[in-house]
Design an enzyme around this catalytic site. Structure first.
Site, PDB file in Angstrom:
ATOM      1  N   ARG A  38       0.801  -1.231   0.000  1.00 25.20           N
ATOM      2  CA  ARG A  38       0.000   0.000   0.000  1.00 25.20           C
ATOM      3  C   ARG A  38       0.825   1.269   0.000  1.00 25.20           C
ATOM      4  O   ARG A  38       0.585   2.172  -0.795  1.00 25.20           O
ATOM      5  CB  ARG A  38      -0.944   0.011   1.215  1.00 25.20           C
ATOM      6  CG  ARG A  38      -2.012  -1.037   1.156  1.00 25.20           C
ATOM      7  CD  ARG A  38      -2.895  -1.020   2.385  1.00 25.20           C
ATOM      8  NE  ARG A  38      -3.654   0.211   2.500  1.00 25.20           N
ATOM      9  CZ  ARG A  38      -4.492   0.471   3.499  1.00 25.20           C
ATOM     10  NH1 ARG A  38      -4.680  -0.413   4.454  1.00 25.20           N
ATOM     11  NH2 ARG A  38      -5.154   1.618   3.540  1.00 25.20           N
ATOM     12  N   HIS A  84      -8.380  -3.093  -6.486  1.00 27.18           N
ATOM     13  CA  HIS A  84      -7.995  -2.369  -5.262  1.00 27.18           C
ATOM     14  C   HIS A  84      -9.188  -2.327  -4.307  1.00 27.18           C
ATOM     15  O   HIS A  84     -10.026  -1.415  -4.390  1.00 27.18           O
ATOM     16  CB  HIS A  84      -7.538  -0.954  -5.621  1.00 27.18           C
ATOM     17  CG  HIS A  84      -6.696  -0.292  -4.565  1.00 27.18           C
ATOM     18  ND1 HIS A  84      -5.429  -0.713  -4.243  1.00 27.18           N
ATOM     19  CD2 HIS A  84      -6.940   0.773  -3.754  1.00 27.18           C
ATOM     20  CE1 HIS A  84      -4.925   0.056  -3.301  1.00 27.18           C
ATOM     21  NE2 HIS A  84      -5.833   0.963  -2.984  1.00 27.18           N
ATOM     22  N   TYR A 128     -17.955  14.353 -12.021  1.00 28.47           N
ATOM     23  CA  TYR A 128     -17.875  15.538 -12.876  1.00 28.47           C
ATOM     24  C   TYR A 128     -16.611  15.556 -13.744  1.00 28.47           C
ATOM     25  O   TYR A 128     -16.590  16.221 -14.772  1.00 28.47           O
ATOM     26  CB  TYR A 128     -17.903  16.810 -12.031  1.00 28.47           C
ATOM     27  CG  TYR A 128     -19.191  16.993 -11.252  1.00 28.47           C
ATOM     28  CD1 TYR A 128     -20.420  17.028 -11.896  1.00 28.47           C
ATOM     29  CD2 TYR A 128     -19.163  17.116  -9.869  1.00 28.47           C
ATOM     30  CE1 TYR A 128     -21.594  17.190 -11.181  1.00 28.47           C
ATOM     31  CE2 TYR A 128     -20.334  17.274  -9.144  1.00 28.47           C
ATOM     32  CZ  TYR A 128     -21.553  17.308  -9.809  1.00 28.47           C
ATOM     33  OH  TYR A 128     -22.708  17.459  -9.097  1.00 28.47           O
TER      34      TYR A 128
END
Length: 910
Positions: A38, A84, A128
């Site tokens: 990670r 993930h 967006y």
């Protein structure tokens, strides 16, 4: 059941374990999972797992350069659902960072929409914004990933495969840097210039023993995407050689002149990872708290063209001083704490620059080797098929007959497999690709399953002469390719040529000029190096206000003038200290609590003649009730300090001598200089001065007495707490007001002194000639010093220092000036010359600057003349001496007395 019978427990697979061992084992497993899976990047492709998965999912989904943008939510969903299994916000934050040109030196994601700003504003919601892979990611990070160049592993549920590393063609770890916090460790690698890094890789390939210093000639330091300046190479050198270092970054700026000759500082580039809006707020806070002086307005005028933070200055502000305060008190100058930690060989390691480049070059060797083997196998496989087609078109009639005679496709396949074909017809092609057919021996050739399948699938148009030529041409091309692949695998030099060509192609297409400039002269740079050397008048008030004003502000006036306002003060405040020195001069501040502090003059607030200044409590860490009593400018050149001592004098007439070494290192919170306790609790420090072994000490009292004795009559004290020994015996109500240092002239006896004084060049009327020789007369004339004494009512006089005979330490002294009733109490008494100038300050804050050339030398016991026309209720409280610098010789001495007065032109003795 009897009590003697033993109860046997039921068999069980449960075994006891130590909770300590279990906690240790579980925590280490968790920690290594966080570290490897990670938080830390891989040294080979410079990516953390989340970034690698974002790039792979985009590649797999076809969201690449040249194709339409896709919603960021789509990419995030693919990454989270397939590879993930963590929060979507973490994935989107990582994706957004890859699309920010102020975060990445080479952006890996091509974003469309609001991906945040340097302020730092957060990116718009993922629904967006749109994104796709940048061209560099497709071309240089994911290229050849389908050619068995890297290993793949199962995803978290085993439904998909994902690469363990990307076959990067440039050292992304150095180019884009990395940052992350794992369990018990963290990484913080700065970004670098792509072209420089690739050139360093090529230099390492040319010389495997290349040193870090030689690599730094190619990579002088990081190259931050926000630009700015890097001060020196010391921090980068430490990071490159040890893996750890602090890199100092400073905003790039320009100075503009605006209305009314006022100036403004414009920051055009800011340090990496510094939020622009936060920087503006911190500058405004520092200006409000008076930690930065001289700012009248600050505003952010940044736009799409770049950063523009405008800092408008006050009319009397000096840009260099404001800049140095800006660097010191705000993130406009910041440090990047480099920690070159990455995963290498499955383990976290702190790596040097050379080790990172070495690891990447070895990785590229492996990638190119695996790619070449893959392409070789593909070429051999295709060549094998083409050999079968050559057999078919060469023996076309027989092949057609066998197929037509077969009852089914399976029978046709068996017939073709069983048939032996003469090798003579395909011998030229076998020679072309002999490496592909290592098992072809003898005079006949048998077709393989793959070849027979290809023959049966062959279209009729390939049976023409043109078709046969196409097969032959393709086979020749494959033969050339196979020969090239074998050369790469068998010759490391050829492999390095391929690697170099790829580096050159990446550099030509994606490298950009360096953004961060390296300041080569910044290693060990001091802020004062940016401060112009200038003569300053430093003024201190009784209430503890201090300021510096340019000496050019005060014009000389005739003796007896009315003066001008020198400093704005409250009614109950008066000016107590005033001296002239350079902006680069170190100054010691001695407090009423017996502590000493140190500052450079340029750090003092600058103000005009009528400004009040700034409280010293805001400049120095003074305790409650502690005020500054004495200010002592030191020689600017610290090499002179070894030959100097510090002489202290108190109001009760005590003196103490210490080595300058006792005050060479003064911490920011000060150190003890003298303790007033016991019988000396009501005493105070009135003067501190520097002296050498050949100097005399002159103490002057308020009631017109003075004593002169050898400086070495006072033994050197090791203690910094004692008040010392008796220097002058005082009458009741009297106190010492001045400590001065005189140089010995070497007068042989009293007769010689009287002989010179009777015929001194400053005498108005002379009767006869001196008994001494003309040479001795000229020698004493050159060594003569003069003592200026100033009284509270504006009167004063200039007398020869030869009139102050040397006596033993501890006496009552001799007359310094007469008619104390008219003159008022003595304010100061110190060495001066007729070529010098004088500045007088009254308790009404009036100031006059006069030349001493109009003041004739008179006797030591005379009453003096008017220097300053003070009002009836006005008194002189401070005097400053401005030494003539037009003909400064080798003996010139910038040392000031306890009133802050320079000791005048140095002569061998007095």
């Amino acid at each position: 059941m009897s009590s003697d019978e033993t109860v046997l427990a039921e068999p069980s697979d449960i075994s006891p374990i130590s909770i300590v061992d279990e906690m240790k084992s579980s925590y280490l497993d968790y920690a290594m999972s966080v570290i490897v899976s990670r938080a830390l990047p891989d040294v080979r492709d410079g990516l953390k797992p989340v970034h690698r998965r974002i790039l792979w999912a985009s590649h797999e989904g076809g969201f690449v350069a040249g194709r339409p943008y896709r919603k960021s939510a789509k990419i995030v969903g693919d990454v989270m659902g397939n590879y993930h299994p963590h929060g979507d916000s973490a994935i989107y934050d990582a994706l957004a960072r890859l699309a920010q040109d102020w975060s990445m030196r080479v952006m890996l994601i091509d974003g469309q929409g609001n991906f945040g700003s340097m302020d730092p504003d957060p990116p718009a919601s993922m629904r967006y914004t749109e994104a796709r892979l940048a061209k560099v990611a497709t071309t240089a990070l994911l290229a050849d990933i389908d050619k068995d160049t890297v290993d793949f592993q199962d995803n978290y549920d085993g439904a998909h495969q994902e690469p363990t590393v990307l076959p990067a063609r440039f050292p992304n770890l150095l180019v884009n840097g990395a940052g992350g916090i794992a369990v018990g460790m963290a990484t913080n690698i700065p970004p670098h210039n792509l072209g420089e890094v690739l050139r360093a890789c090529k230099a390492y390939m040319d010389n495997g023993g290349i040193s870090t210093e030689e690599l730094m000639e190619i990579i002088p330091g990081p190259d931050f995407p926000t630009g700015a300046l890097i001060l020196g190479q010391g921090g980068a050198r430490n990071a490159y050689t040890t893996g750890r270092g602090s890199i100092i970054m400073r905003s790039r700026h320009i100075i503009e002149t605006i209305r009314g000759d006022r100036q403004q500082i414009v920051l055009t580039e800011i340090p990496y990872q510094v939020g622009k809006s936060g920087l503006v707020e911190k500058i405004a806070e520092a200006a409000k708290d008076k930690r930065i002086e001289g700012i009248s307005d600050i505003r952010d005028e940044s736009n799409r063209e770049g950063v523009r933070v405008v800092i408008e200055l006050k009319r009397d502000a000096t840009p260099d001083v404001v800049l140095n305060q800006l660097w010191r008190h705000t993130p406009a100058q910041s440090s990047f704490p480099a920690n070159m930690l990455a995963i290498r060989g499955g383990r976290p390691e702190i790596l040097t620059l050379r080790e990172i480049i070495d690891s990447f070059v070895r990785f590229r060797e492996e990638v190119i080797t695996r790619r070449t083997k893959f392409e070789l196998a593909k070429a051999r496989e295709r060549a094998h098929i083409l050999l079968g087609l050559v057999i078919a078109v060469t023996n076309l009639d027989e092949v057609v007959r066998l197929i037509r005679a077969s009852a089914s496709p399976a029978a046709a396949r068996e017939a073709l497999l069983a048939r032996e074909w003469p090798i003579g017809d395909v011998a030229p092609y076998l020679r072309l690709i002999e490496a592909a057919e290592v098992d072809a021996t003898g005079d006949v050739y048998r077709l393989s399953e793959a070849q027979v399948r290809a023959i049966l699938d062959l279209r009729l148009h390939r049976l023409t002469a043109l078709g046969r030529d196409e097969v032959g041409s393709e086979l020749e091309g494959l033969a050339t390719a196979i020969q090239g692949y074998l050369e790469i695998l068998g010759n490391r030099a050829r492999l390095y040529e391929i690697m170099r060509e790829e580096f050159d192609a990446i550099e030509a297409e994606f490298a950009t000029p360096r953004k961060s400039s390296i300041a080569p002269a910044a290693d060990g740079i001091e802020d004062e190096d940016l401060i112009e050397r200038e003569e300053m008048v430093v003024t201190v008030t009784m209430a503890g206000y201090i300021k510096r004003t340019s000496l050019d502000t005060f014009r000389a006036q005739a003796r007896g003038g009315k003066g001008r306002a020198g400093m704005a003060t409250k009614d109950e405040d008066v000016v107590t200290e005033l001296f002239v020195t350079s902006t680069h001069t170190p100054v010691l501040f001695f407090s009423t609590h017996g502590k000493v502090y140190r500052l450079k003059v340029w750090r003092l607030p600058e103000g005009g003649p009528a400004t009040r200044g700034r409280p010293m409590v805001n400049l120095l860490p003074l305790a409650e009730g502690e005020t500054i009593q004495t200010v002592l400018p030191l020689p600017e050149d610290e090499t002179e300090w070894a030959n100097l001592h510090v002489m202290f004098a108190t109001a009760k007439g005590s003196v103490r001598r210490n080595s300058m070494d006792a005050f060479s290192n003064i911490p920011s919170n000060g150190k003890i200089a003298m303790k007033f306790e016991g019988e000396d609790a009501d005493d105070r420090l009135i003067g501190v001065a520097l002296l050498s072994e050949d100097d005399d000490v002159l103490l002057a009292s308020r009631q017109g007495k003075a004593i002169r004795f050898k400086g070495d009559d006072v033994r050197e004290f090791q203690s910094r707490a004692s008040t010392g020994v008796r220097g002058m015996t005082l009458r009741e109500g009297d106190q010492v007001i001045s400590l001065s240092i005189l140089h010995r002239a070497g007068i042989r006896d009293m007769d010689e002194r009287e002989d010179y004084l009777r015929f001194a060049p400053w005498k108005g009327e002379k009767d006869g000639e001196p008994a001494m020789s003309a040479e001795r007369y000229e020698e004493l004339k050159a060594k003569e010093q003069f003592i200026l004494t100033v009284c509270a009512n504006g009167y004063g006089k200039l007398s020869s220092a030869f009139e102050y005979r040397r006596t033993g330490r501890g006496g009552q002294g001799i007359t310094n000036i007469d008619n104390i009733e008219r003159n008022g109490l003595v304010v100061a008494s110190f060495p001066a010359a007729q070529a010098d100038q004088l500045m007088l300050v009254t308790d009404q804050a009036k100031l006059i600057r006069i030349g001493l050339d109009s003041l004739r030398v008179i006797g030591r016991g005379s009453a003096g003349v008017r220097l300053f026309d003070v009002a009836g209720d006005e008194h002189v409280v401070s005097v400053a001496h401005i030494a003539d610098s037009s003909e400064e010789g080798p003996d010139a001495d910038p040392i000031a007395d306890s009133q802050g007065n320079p000791d005048g032109e140095a002569t061998p003795d007095a």
